[in-house]
Design a protein around this motif. Structure first.
Motif: not given
Ligand code: PHE
Length: 442
Positions: A90-101, A347-348, A354-357
Protein backbone atom coordinates in the motif's frame (compact mmCIF):
# COMPACT_ATOMS: atom_id res chain seq x y z
CA UNK A 1 -13.14 -15.52 -12.04
CA UNK A 2 -9.56 -14.55 -12.41
CA UNK A 3 -8.40 -13.69 -15.91
CA UNK A 4 -4.87 -12.67 -15.24
CA UNK A 5 -2.88 -11.30 -18.14
CA UNK A 6 0.59 -12.50 -19.11
CA UNK A 7 3.42 -11.28 -21.24
CA UNK A 8 3.52 -13.38 -24.39
CA UNK A 9 7.30 -13.45 -24.73
CA UNK A 10 10.47 -12.56 -22.87
CA UNK A 11 10.98 -9.70 -25.29
CA UNK A 12 7.57 -8.35 -24.38
CA UNK A 13 8.44 -8.49 -20.71
CA UNK A 14 11.86 -6.87 -21.15
CA UNK A 15 10.49 -4.13 -23.40
CA UNK A 16 7.69 -3.35 -21.00
CA UNK A 17 9.95 -3.21 -17.96
CA UNK A 18 12.53 -1.18 -19.83
CA UNK A 19 9.66 1.06 -20.92
CA UNK A 20 8.64 1.52 -17.31
CA UNK A 21 12.18 2.28 -16.22
CA UNK A 22 13.26 4.55 -19.05
CA UNK A 23 11.24 7.71 -18.94
CA UNK A 24 11.33 11.11 -17.37
CA UNK A 25 13.71 9.78 -14.71
CA UNK A 26 16.63 9.30 -17.05
CA UNK A 27 15.77 11.93 -19.65
CA UNK A 28 14.41 14.85 -17.72
CA UNK A 29 15.14 14.36 -14.03
CA UNK A 30 18.68 13.05 -14.16
CA UNK A 31 20.19 16.05 -16.00
CA UNK A 32 18.33 18.53 -13.85
CA UNK A 33 19.32 16.79 -10.61
CA UNK A 34 22.93 16.47 -11.78
CA UNK A 35 22.84 20.18 -12.61
CA UNK A 36 21.62 21.05 -9.12
CA UNK A 37 23.88 18.71 -7.18
CA UNK A 38 27.30 19.12 -8.62
CA UNK A 39 27.44 17.24 -11.94
CA UNK A 40 30.14 14.58 -11.71
CA UNK A 41 29.65 14.10 -7.99
CA UNK A 42 25.98 13.37 -8.58
CA UNK A 43 26.67 11.06 -11.51
CA UNK A 44 29.17 9.15 -9.43
CA UNK A 45 26.75 8.66 -6.53
CA UNK A 46 23.93 7.84 -8.92
CA UNK A 47 26.04 5.14 -10.59
CA UNK A 48 27.16 3.70 -7.28
CA UNK A 49 23.60 3.54 -5.94
CA UNK A 50 22.20 2.22 -9.20
CA UNK A 51 24.66 -0.65 -9.37
CA UNK A 52 25.01 -1.51 -5.69
CA UNK A 53 21.48 -0.82 -4.48
CA UNK A 54 19.36 -0.66 -7.63
CA UNK A 55 20.45 -3.86 -9.33
CA UNK A 56 19.96 -6.21 -6.35
CA UNK A 57 16.63 -4.51 -5.68
CA UNK A 58 15.48 -4.80 -9.27
CA UNK A 59 16.35 -8.49 -9.33
CA UNK A 60 14.49 -8.86 -6.06
CA UNK A 61 11.35 -7.17 -7.38
CA UNK A 62 11.48 -9.28 -10.52
CA UNK A 63 12.10 -12.54 -8.66
CA UNK A 64 9.36 -11.97 -6.15
CA UNK A 65 6.82 -10.80 -8.71
CA UNK A 66 7.48 -13.72 -10.99
CA UNK A 67 7.27 -16.06 -8.03
CA UNK A 68 4.03 -14.72 -6.64
CA UNK A 69 2.13 -14.09 -9.89
CA UNK A 70 -0.41 -11.96 -8.17
CA UNK A 71 -1.14 -8.35 -7.29
CA UNK A 72 1.26 -6.87 -4.77
CA UNK A 73 -1.25 -6.28 -1.98
CA UNK A 74 -1.57 -10.07 -1.77
CA UNK A 75 1.99 -10.93 -2.66
CA UNK A 76 3.77 -9.85 0.51
CA UNK A 77 1.37 -11.72 2.75
CA UNK A 78 1.55 -14.79 0.58
CA UNK A 79 5.31 -14.82 0.56
CA UNK A 80 5.91 -14.15 4.23
CA UNK A 81 2.87 -15.84 5.70
CA UNK A 82 2.00 -12.56 7.44
CA UNK A 83 -0.95 -10.75 5.99
CA UNK A 84 -0.18 -7.41 7.62
CA UNK A 85 2.95 -7.17 5.52
CA UNK A 86 0.67 -6.52 2.55
CA UNK A 87 0.67 -3.02 3.99
CA UNK A 88 4.05 -2.55 2.32
CA UNK A 89 2.37 -2.77 -1.05
CA UNK A 90 0.00 0.00 0.00
CA UNK A 91 2.98 2.30 0.50
CA UNK A 92 3.83 1.50 -3.11
CA UNK A 93 0.29 2.23 -4.25
CA UNK A 94 0.31 5.57 -2.54
CA UNK A 95 3.77 6.32 -3.92
CA UNK A 96 2.85 5.72 -7.54
CA UNK A 97 -0.36 7.65 -7.11
CA UNK A 98 1.60 10.68 -5.96
CA UNK A 99 4.18 10.13 -8.67
CA UNK A 100 1.63 9.84 -11.46
CA UNK A 101 0.06 13.09 -10.27
CA UNK A 102 3.22 15.10 -10.78
CA UNK A 103 4.63 12.94 -13.57
CA UNK A 104 1.62 14.02 -15.60
CA UNK A 105 2.70 17.63 -15.16
CA UNK A 106 5.85 17.00 -17.15
CA UNK A 107 3.99 14.72 -19.55
CA UNK A 108 1.66 17.66 -20.11
CA UNK A 109 4.57 19.99 -20.83
CA UNK A 110 5.82 17.63 -23.53
CA UNK A 111 2.39 17.69 -25.16
CA UNK A 112 2.14 21.47 -25.00
CA UNK A 113 5.63 21.83 -26.45
CA UNK A 114 4.69 19.42 -29.20
CA UNK A 115 1.63 21.53 -29.97
CA UNK A 116 3.74 24.67 -30.28
CA UNK A 117 6.39 23.02 -32.40
CA UNK A 118 3.76 21.58 -34.74
CA UNK A 119 2.26 25.04 -35.10
CA UNK A 120 5.72 26.37 -35.97
CA UNK A 121 6.35 23.56 -38.37
CA UNK A 122 3.19 24.31 -40.33
CA UNK A 123 3.81 28.05 -40.08
CA UNK A 124 0.63 28.57 -38.09
CA UNK A 125 2.70 30.71 -35.76
CA UNK A 126 5.53 32.67 -37.30
CA UNK A 127 8.02 31.88 -34.54
CA UNK A 128 11.18 29.83 -34.15
CA UNK A 129 12.35 27.24 -31.67
CA UNK A 130 14.23 29.88 -29.71
CA UNK A 131 10.94 31.71 -29.15
CA UNK A 132 9.64 28.88 -27.00
CA UNK A 133 9.61 30.66 -23.66
CA UNK A 134 9.63 27.94 -21.06
CA UNK A 135 8.48 30.08 -18.12
CA UNK A 136 5.72 31.72 -20.11
CA UNK A 137 4.45 28.41 -21.47
CA UNK A 138 4.34 26.46 -18.22
CA UNK A 139 2.65 29.25 -16.34
CA UNK A 140 -0.34 29.24 -18.70
CA UNK A 141 -3.01 27.22 -16.87
CA UNK A 142 -5.06 26.53 -19.97
CA UNK A 143 -2.20 24.99 -21.91
CA UNK A 144 -0.60 22.96 -19.19
CA UNK A 145 -3.76 21.62 -17.60
CA UNK A 146 -5.00 20.56 -21.04
CA UNK A 147 -1.65 18.92 -21.72
CA UNK A 148 -1.82 17.13 -18.39
CA UNK A 149 -5.37 15.94 -19.07
CA UNK A 150 -4.33 14.57 -22.46
CA UNK A 151 -1.33 12.80 -20.94
CA UNK A 152 -3.45 11.14 -18.26
CA UNK A 153 -6.15 10.25 -20.79
CA UNK A 154 -3.62 8.60 -23.09
CA UNK A 155 -2.21 6.58 -20.20
CA UNK A 156 -5.67 5.63 -19.03
CA UNK A 157 -6.75 4.61 -22.51
CA UNK A 158 -3.86 2.18 -22.84
CA UNK A 159 -4.26 0.68 -19.37
CA UNK A 160 -8.03 0.32 -19.77
CA UNK A 161 -7.55 -1.98 -22.69
CA UNK A 162 -5.56 -4.51 -20.72
CA UNK A 163 -1.91 -5.28 -20.39
CA UNK A 164 0.34 -3.26 -22.52
CA UNK A 165 0.98 -5.97 -25.11
CA UNK A 166 0.06 -3.69 -27.93
CA UNK A 167 2.98 -1.45 -27.16
CA UNK A 168 5.54 -4.13 -27.88
CA UNK A 169 5.76 -3.41 -31.59
CA UNK A 170 5.85 0.31 -31.06
CA UNK A 171 8.55 -0.03 -28.40
CA UNK A 172 10.78 -1.97 -30.75
CA UNK A 173 10.80 1.01 -33.06
CA UNK A 174 10.57 3.94 -30.67
CA UNK A 175 13.24 2.99 -28.15
CA UNK A 176 16.10 2.54 -30.63
CA UNK A 177 14.94 5.67 -32.42
CA UNK A 178 15.09 7.63 -29.18
CA UNK A 179 18.63 6.42 -28.74
CA UNK A 180 19.57 7.50 -32.26
CA UNK A 181 18.09 10.95 -31.68
CA UNK A 182 19.94 11.36 -28.42
CA UNK A 183 23.17 10.44 -30.14
CA UNK A 184 22.53 12.99 -32.90
CA UNK A 185 21.94 15.70 -30.32
CA UNK A 186 25.04 14.73 -28.38
CA UNK A 187 27.18 14.85 -31.54
CA UNK A 188 25.85 18.36 -32.09
CA UNK A 189 26.33 19.62 -28.55
CA UNK A 190 29.86 18.25 -28.42
CA UNK A 191 30.75 20.42 -31.38
CA UNK A 192 29.59 23.63 -29.67
CA UNK A 193 31.92 26.21 -28.12
CA UNK A 194 32.95 25.40 -24.59
CA UNK A 195 31.52 21.90 -24.86
CA UNK A 196 34.39 20.42 -22.91
CA UNK A 197 33.48 22.41 -19.81
CA UNK A 198 30.10 20.74 -19.87
CA UNK A 199 31.62 17.32 -20.35
CA UNK A 200 33.97 17.95 -17.43
CA UNK A 201 31.06 19.14 -15.32
CA UNK A 202 29.22 15.88 -15.94
CA UNK A 203 32.10 13.46 -15.49
CA UNK A 204 34.50 15.06 -13.05
CA UNK A 205 33.43 14.20 -9.52
CA UNK A 206 34.21 17.04 -7.15
CA UNK A 207 34.27 15.51 -3.70
CA UNK A 208 33.25 18.81 -2.13
CA UNK A 209 29.82 18.47 -3.80
CA UNK A 210 29.08 15.21 -2.00
CA UNK A 211 26.99 15.70 1.10
CA UNK A 212 24.08 14.01 2.83
CA UNK A 213 21.53 15.98 0.88
CA UNK A 214 22.97 15.22 -2.54
CA UNK A 215 23.40 11.59 -1.51
CA UNK A 216 19.75 11.27 -0.61
CA UNK A 217 18.77 12.84 -3.90
CA UNK A 218 21.10 10.48 -5.77
CA UNK A 219 19.62 7.47 -4.00
CA UNK A 220 16.12 8.72 -4.75
CA UNK A 221 17.11 9.26 -8.37
CA UNK A 222 18.46 5.74 -8.78
CA UNK A 223 15.18 4.34 -7.43
CA UNK A 224 13.12 6.72 -9.53
CA UNK A 225 14.95 5.89 -12.73
CA UNK A 226 14.69 2.12 -12.25
CA UNK A 227 11.06 2.27 -11.07
CA UNK A 228 12.11 0.76 -7.75
CA UNK A 229 10.67 0.95 -4.28
CA UNK A 230 7.07 1.16 -5.46
CA UNK A 231 6.63 -2.57 -6.22
CA UNK A 232 5.86 -1.46 -9.78
CA UNK A 233 8.47 -3.81 -11.18
CA UNK A 234 7.05 -6.64 -9.07
CA UNK A 235 3.74 -6.06 -10.75
CA UNK A 236 5.25 -6.25 -14.21
CA UNK A 237 7.18 -9.40 -13.28
CA UNK A 238 3.99 -10.91 -11.91
CA UNK A 239 2.76 -11.07 -15.50
CA UNK A 240 5.90 -13.00 -16.51
CA UNK A 241 6.04 -16.78 -16.73
CA UNK A 242 8.70 -18.63 -14.78
CA UNK A 243 10.94 -19.21 -17.78
CA UNK A 244 11.51 -15.53 -18.41
CA UNK A 245 15.10 -14.55 -17.68
CA UNK A 246 14.89 -12.02 -14.89
CA UNK A 247 18.58 -11.60 -14.13
CA UNK A 248 19.60 -10.75 -17.67
CA UNK A 249 16.50 -8.58 -18.06
CA UNK A 250 17.45 -6.63 -14.97
CA UNK A 251 20.99 -6.14 -16.18
CA UNK A 252 19.84 -5.06 -19.65
CA UNK A 253 17.46 -2.51 -18.20
CA UNK A 254 20.10 -1.18 -15.84
CA UNK A 255 22.62 -0.65 -18.63
CA UNK A 256 20.10 0.99 -20.97
CA UNK A 257 18.92 3.25 -18.20
CA UNK A 258 22.41 4.44 -17.30
CA UNK A 259 23.26 4.95 -20.96
CA UNK A 260 20.17 7.08 -21.56
CA UNK A 261 20.77 9.17 -18.45
CA UNK A 262 24.37 9.89 -19.46
CA UNK A 263 23.32 10.71 -23.03
CA UNK A 264 20.67 13.06 -21.69
CA UNK A 265 23.34 14.76 -19.62
CA UNK A 266 25.63 15.00 -22.62
CA UNK A 267 22.80 16.44 -24.68
CA UNK A 268 22.55 19.35 -22.30
CA UNK A 269 25.64 20.29 -20.28
CA UNK A 270 28.02 20.83 -23.22
CA UNK A 271 25.46 23.26 -24.69
CA UNK A 272 25.12 25.46 -21.63
CA UNK A 273 28.02 27.76 -22.32
CA UNK A 274 27.01 28.46 -25.91
CA UNK A 275 23.52 29.50 -24.87
CA UNK A 276 24.53 31.24 -21.67
CA UNK A 277 22.64 29.05 -19.21
CA UNK A 278 23.56 27.65 -15.81
CA UNK A 279 23.45 23.97 -14.90
CA UNK A 280 21.27 24.82 -11.91
CA UNK A 281 18.33 25.81 -14.11
CA UNK A 282 16.03 23.27 -12.43
CA UNK A 283 13.11 21.32 -13.92
CA UNK A 284 13.11 23.41 -17.09
CA UNK A 285 16.64 22.48 -18.11
CA UNK A 286 15.78 19.97 -20.84
CA UNK A 287 12.90 22.06 -22.14
CA UNK A 288 15.02 25.18 -22.37
CA UNK A 289 18.22 23.79 -23.82
CA UNK A 290 17.09 21.19 -26.37
CA UNK A 291 15.09 23.53 -28.63
CA UNK A 292 18.18 25.75 -28.85
CA UNK A 293 20.35 22.79 -29.78
CA UNK A 294 17.86 21.55 -32.38
CA UNK A 295 17.74 24.98 -33.90
CA UNK A 296 21.38 24.60 -34.77
CA UNK A 297 20.64 21.40 -36.71
CA UNK A 298 19.27 21.36 -40.24
CA UNK A 299 15.50 20.68 -40.26
CA UNK A 300 15.75 21.28 -36.52
CA UNK A 301 12.06 22.07 -36.00
CA UNK A 302 11.00 18.85 -37.68
CA UNK A 303 13.56 16.84 -35.73
CA UNK A 304 12.55 18.45 -32.49
CA UNK A 305 8.92 17.55 -33.19
CA UNK A 306 9.94 13.93 -33.76
CA UNK A 307 12.09 13.99 -30.65
CA UNK A 308 9.12 15.21 -28.59
CA UNK A 309 7.03 12.29 -29.85
CA UNK A 310 9.75 9.85 -28.80
CA UNK A 311 10.09 11.62 -25.46
CA UNK A 312 6.35 11.43 -24.95
CA UNK A 313 6.37 7.75 -25.81
CA UNK A 314 9.09 7.11 -23.22
CA UNK A 315 7.10 9.02 -20.61
CA UNK A 316 3.90 7.14 -21.48
CA UNK A 317 5.47 3.69 -21.20
CA UNK A 318 6.47 4.73 -17.67
CA UNK A 319 3.19 6.33 -16.69
CA UNK A 320 1.23 3.25 -17.75
CA UNK A 321 3.28 1.24 -15.27
CA UNK A 322 2.34 3.77 -12.60
CA UNK A 323 -1.34 3.44 -13.31
CA UNK A 324 -1.07 -0.31 -13.82
CA UNK A 325 0.16 -0.89 -10.29
CA UNK A 326 -2.93 0.65 -8.73
CA UNK A 327 -5.25 -0.86 -11.30
CA UNK A 328 -3.86 -4.33 -10.67
CA UNK A 329 -4.30 -3.92 -6.94
CA UNK A 330 -7.83 -2.60 -7.21
CA UNK A 331 -9.03 -5.12 -9.80
CA UNK A 332 -7.35 -8.01 -7.95
CA UNK A 333 -6.79 -10.17 -10.99
CA UNK A 334 -10.27 -9.54 -12.33
CA UNK A 335 -9.81 -7.94 -15.70
CA UNK A 336 -13.46 -7.06 -16.12
CA UNK A 337 -13.13 -4.29 -13.55
CA UNK A 338 -10.11 -2.87 -15.33
CA UNK A 339 -11.72 -0.09 -17.42
CA UNK A 340 -13.76 1.31 -14.53
CA UNK A 341 -10.85 1.22 -12.09
CA UNK A 342 -8.44 2.76 -14.56
CA UNK A 343 -10.91 5.57 -15.15
CA UNK A 344 -11.59 6.29 -11.48
CA UNK A 345 -7.91 6.27 -10.52
CA UNK A 346 -6.97 8.48 -13.48
CA UNK A 347 -9.60 10.99 -12.50
CA UNK A 348 -8.27 11.09 -8.95
CA UNK A 349 -4.74 11.50 -10.27
CA UNK A 350 -5.86 14.44 -12.38
CA UNK A 351 -7.56 16.14 -9.44
CA UNK A 352 -4.47 15.79 -7.27
CA UNK A 353 -2.16 16.66 -10.16
CA UNK A 354 -3.72 19.97 -11.21
CA UNK A 355 -2.38 21.95 -8.22
CA UNK A 356 1.08 20.61 -9.03
CA UNK A 357 0.73 21.88 -12.59
CA UNK A 358 -0.53 25.24 -11.41
CA UNK A 359 2.36 25.55 -8.98
CA UNK A 360 4.42 26.71 -11.96
CA UNK A 361 1.87 29.44 -12.65
CA UNK A 362 -0.98 30.91 -10.59
CA UNK A 363 -0.08 28.86 -7.49
CA UNK A 364 3.64 29.58 -7.61
CA UNK A 365 3.42 31.79 -4.52
CA UNK A 366 2.58 28.76 -2.37
CA UNK A 367 5.98 27.76 -1.02
CA UNK A 368 6.67 25.49 1.93
CA UNK A 369 8.88 22.56 2.93
CA UNK A 370 10.82 21.56 -0.17
CA UNK A 371 9.54 24.52 -2.21
CA UNK A 372 6.47 24.64 -4.47
CA UNK A 373 3.58 22.17 -4.42
CA UNK A 374 5.31 20.29 -7.22
CA UNK A 375 8.64 20.20 -5.37
CA UNK A 376 6.95 18.88 -2.27
CA UNK A 377 5.17 16.11 -4.14
CA UNK A 378 8.44 15.11 -5.75
CA UNK A 379 10.22 15.25 -2.40
CA UNK A 380 7.61 13.16 -0.61
CA UNK A 381 7.70 10.61 -3.40
CA UNK A 382 11.41 10.38 -4.24
CA UNK A 383 12.98 11.03 -0.88
CA UNK A 384 10.43 9.61 1.54
CA UNK A 385 7.99 7.08 0.06
CA UNK A 386 10.53 5.41 -2.26
CA UNK A 387 13.23 4.81 0.34
CA UNK A 388 10.68 3.68 2.94
CA UNK A 389 8.95 1.39 0.44
CA UNK A 390 12.28 -0.08 -0.63
CA UNK A 391 13.42 -0.53 2.94
CA UNK A 392 10.21 -2.26 3.95
CA UNK A 393 10.29 -4.58 0.93
CA UNK A 394 13.90 -5.60 1.45
CA UNK A 395 13.22 -6.36 5.11
CA UNK A 396 10.12 -8.41 4.33
CA UNK A 397 11.65 -10.27 1.41
CA UNK A 398 14.94 -10.79 3.22
CA UNK A 399 12.87 -12.49 5.89
CA UNK A 400 11.19 -14.76 3.34
CA UNK A 401 14.39 -15.38 1.45
CA UNK A 402 14.52 -19.12 1.98
CA UNK A 403 11.22 -19.43 0.16
CA UNK A 404 12.46 -17.20 -2.64
CA UNK A 405 15.60 -19.27 -2.98
CA UNK A 406 13.79 -22.59 -3.13
CA UNK A 407 11.14 -21.46 -5.54
CA UNK A 408 13.33 -19.51 -7.91
CA UNK A 409 16.13 -22.03 -7.90
CA UNK A 410 18.43 -19.06 -7.49
CA UNK A 411 20.80 -20.90 -5.16
CA UNK A 412 21.98 -23.34 -7.82
CA UNK A 413 24.24 -21.03 -9.78
CA UNK A 414 27.89 -22.04 -9.89
CA UNK A 415 29.11 -18.48 -9.31
CA UNK A 416 27.35 -18.32 -5.97
CA UNK A 417 25.75 -15.08 -7.07
CA UNK A 418 22.77 -15.91 -4.97
CA UNK A 419 24.83 -15.77 -1.81
CA UNK A 420 26.10 -12.29 -2.69
CA UNK A 421 22.65 -11.11 -3.66
CA UNK A 422 21.25 -12.53 -0.43
CA UNK A 423 23.75 -10.65 1.69
CA UNK A 424 22.87 -7.43 -0.18
CA UNK A 425 19.12 -7.82 0.25
CA UNK A 426 19.25 -9.04 3.81
CA UNK A 427 21.95 -6.87 5.32
CA UNK A 428 23.58 -4.25 3.14
CA UNK A 429 20.62 -2.58 1.42
CA UNK A 430 18.48 -2.01 4.51
CA UNK A 431 21.45 -0.48 6.32
CA UNK A 432 22.45 1.75 3.40
CA UNK A 433 18.91 2.96 2.74
CA UNK A 434 18.26 3.58 6.41
CA UNK A 435 21.55 5.39 6.91
CA UNK A 436 21.10 7.75 3.99
CA UNK A 437 17.51 8.34 4.99
CA UNK A 438 18.25 9.08 8.66
CA UNK A 439 21.40 11.10 8.09
CA UNK A 440 19.57 13.62 5.93
CA UNK A 441 17.03 14.17 8.69
CA UNK A 442 19.66 15.15 11.24
N1 PHE B 1 11.25 4.93 -13.91
C1 PHE B 1 10.25 5.84 -14.36
C2 PHE B 1 10.95 7.00 -15.04
O1 PHE B 1 12.13 7.14 -14.89
C3 PHE B 1 9.36 6.34 -13.26
C4 PHE B 1 8.74 5.26 -12.42
C5 PHE B 1 9.03 5.17 -11.07
C6 PHE B 1 7.87 4.34 -13.00
C7 PHE B 1 8.46 4.18 -10.29
C8 PHE B 1 7.29 3.34 -12.22
C9 PHE B 1 7.58 3.27 -10.86
O2 PHE B 1 10.38 7.78 -15.70
Amino acid sequence: MSQRSQWKSSTGFILASAGSAIGLGALWKFPYMAGMFGGGAFLFMFLAFTILVGLPLLIMEFAVGQLGRTYTTELFGQLTGRKWLNGIAWIGNLAVFVLFSFYSVIGGWIIVYFGFVLAQLFHIVPTHLHDLQFQAIISQPLYVVTGQAIFIALTCGIVMRGMQQGLEKASKLMMPLLLVFLIIIVVKTLSLDGAMDGVRFLFQPRVSEINMESMLFALGQSFFALSLGTTGMMTYASYASTDMPIKTSALTILIMNIAIAILAGLAIFPALETFGYQAKEGPGLLFIILPLVFEKIQFGTLFYAIFLVLFLFAALTSSISLLELNVSNFTRNNNRKRPTMALIISLAVFIVGVPATLSFGPLSHIQFGAGSIFDNMDFVFSNILLPIGALASTLAIGYAMEKVRLKTGFGNDPLKLFAIWYIFIRYILPVVILLVFILQLV
